[in-house]
Design an enzyme around this catalytic site. Structure first.
Site, PDB file in Angstrom:
ATOM      1  N   HIS A 126      13.399  -5.243  -0.693  1.00 59.45           N
ATOM      2  CA  HIS A 126      13.717  -5.078  -2.094  1.00 59.45           C
ATOM      3  C   HIS A 126      14.706  -3.498  -1.814  1.00 59.45           C
ATOM      4  CE1 HIS A 126       9.740  -3.350  -1.384  1.00 59.45           C
ATOM      5  NE2 HIS A 126      10.060  -2.188  -1.992  1.00 59.45           N
TER       6      HIS A 126
ATOM      7  N   ASN B 188      12.666   0.492   1.797  1.00 59.47           N
ATOM      8  CA  ASN B 188      11.634   1.175   2.707  1.00 59.47           C
ATOM      9  C   ASN B 188      11.268  -0.097   3.410  1.00 59.47           C
ATOM     10  OD1 ASN B 188      11.134   3.765   1.737  1.00 59.47           O
ATOM     11  ND2 ASN B 188      10.342   2.841  -0.196  1.00 59.47           N
TER      12      ASN B 188
ATOM     13  N   GLU C 105       5.352  -0.984   0.493  1.00 56.76           N
ATOM     14  CA  GLU C 105       4.216  -1.364  -0.447  1.00 56.76           C
ATOM     15  C   GLU C 105       4.318  -2.715  -0.598  1.00 56.76           C
ATOM     16  OE1 GLU C 105       2.698  -1.145  -5.130  1.00 56.76           O
ATOM     17  OE2 GLU C 105       3.900   0.316  -4.274  1.00 56.76           O
TER      18      GLU C 105
HETATM   19  P1  5GP Z   1       7.927  -0.044  -1.976  1.00 59.95           P
HETATM   20  O1  5GP Z   1       6.819   1.131  -1.659  1.00 59.95           O
HETATM   21  O2  5GP Z   1       7.298  -1.238  -1.267  1.00 59.95           O
HETATM   22  O3  5GP Z   1       9.322   0.322  -1.295  1.00 59.95           O
HETATM   23  O4  5GP Z   1       8.302  -0.141  -3.466  1.00 59.95           O
HETATM   24  C1  5GP Z   1       7.484  -1.007  -4.037  1.00 59.95           C
HETATM   25  C2  5GP Z   1       7.994  -0.873  -5.769  1.00 59.95           C
HETATM   26  O5  5GP Z   1       7.581  -1.933  -6.292  1.00 59.95           O
HETATM   27  C3  5GP Z   1       7.236   0.318  -6.205  1.00 59.95           C
HETATM   28  O6  5GP Z   1       8.110   1.203  -6.626  1.00 59.95           O
HETATM   29  C4  5GP Z   1       6.305  -0.190  -7.234  1.00 59.95           C
HETATM   30  O7  5GP Z   1       6.317   0.611  -8.420  1.00 59.95           O
HETATM   31  C5  5GP Z   1       7.018  -1.681  -7.541  1.00 59.95           C
HETATM   32  N1  5GP Z   1       6.196  -2.637  -8.309  1.00 59.95           N
HETATM   33  C6  5GP Z   1       4.854  -3.003  -7.763  1.00 59.95           C
HETATM   34  N2  5GP Z   1       4.398  -4.043  -8.267  1.00 59.95           N
HETATM   35  C7  5GP Z   1       5.362  -4.152  -9.370  1.00 59.95           C
HETATM   36  C8  5GP Z   1       5.373  -5.133 -10.186  1.00 59.95           C
HETATM   37  O8  5GP Z   1       4.400  -5.980 -10.489  1.00 59.95           O
HETATM   38  N3  5GP Z   1       6.450  -5.322 -11.152  1.00 59.95           N
HETATM   39  C9  5GP Z   1       7.505  -4.350 -11.019  1.00 59.95           C
HETATM   40  N4  5GP Z   1       8.510  -4.301 -11.801  1.00 59.95           N
HETATM   41  N5  5GP Z   1       7.483  -3.530  -9.889  1.00 59.95           N
HETATM   42  C10 5GP Z   1       6.578  -3.419  -9.199  1.00 59.95           C
END
Ligand code: 5GP
Length: 126
Positions: free
Chosen positions: A110, A97, A105
């Protein structure tokens, strides 16, 4: 390219060891760890150790060594999870994303790897 990297984002803190993580694989330039809120039986995040905000930022500005290391680590994680169709696994989905429309987020690039169950169609209508 005008990306500003926020070094206080949660993945930067994970990389500095300030927050624990469930590591799947680590290499020179890359870390793979389990998502804290898994959306499938297998849900791993693969991140570069360098300060890149999105996939395009990484693709445009990372060194060849970082890009090769990230790609090989990603491949090894798929092997480790047993999701690769090439090895009899059920398959998986990779998602990166970016920004507001991509609903990113955490502002550190990632790659999500999701597998272990049928994942449905890629996008919901609308
Ligand atoms: P995005 O929405 O940015 O593509 O995904 C961010 C991801 O990071 C989400 O799936 C969320 O669950 C994960 N995430 C957020 N904070 C943490 C954390 O402190 N540790 C881990 N392992 N994952 C996290």
């Amino acid at each position: 390219m005008a990306y500003a990297y926020d070094s206080e984002n949660i993945f930067a803190k994970i990389l500095r060891g300030e927050i624990p993580n469930d590591t799947v694989l680590e290499s020179e330039h890359t870390l793979a760890f389990r998502d804290i809120h898994p959306q499938a039986p297998e849900h791993v995040l693969v991140i570069p150790k360098g300060p890149y905000v999105t996939h395009d930022h990484f693709a445009n500005e990372a060194s060849d060594a970082e890009i090769v290391d990230f790609t090989r680590t990603y491949g090894r994680v798929c092997d480790l999870l047993g999701v690769s169709p090439g090895d009899g696994g059920g398959g998986f989905r990779s998602i990166a994303n970016a920004g507001q429309d991509g609903v990113q987020e955490v502002p550190h690039f990632h790659m999500h790897i999701l597998g272990g169950r049928p994942l449905g169609r890629m996008l919901q209508p609308g």
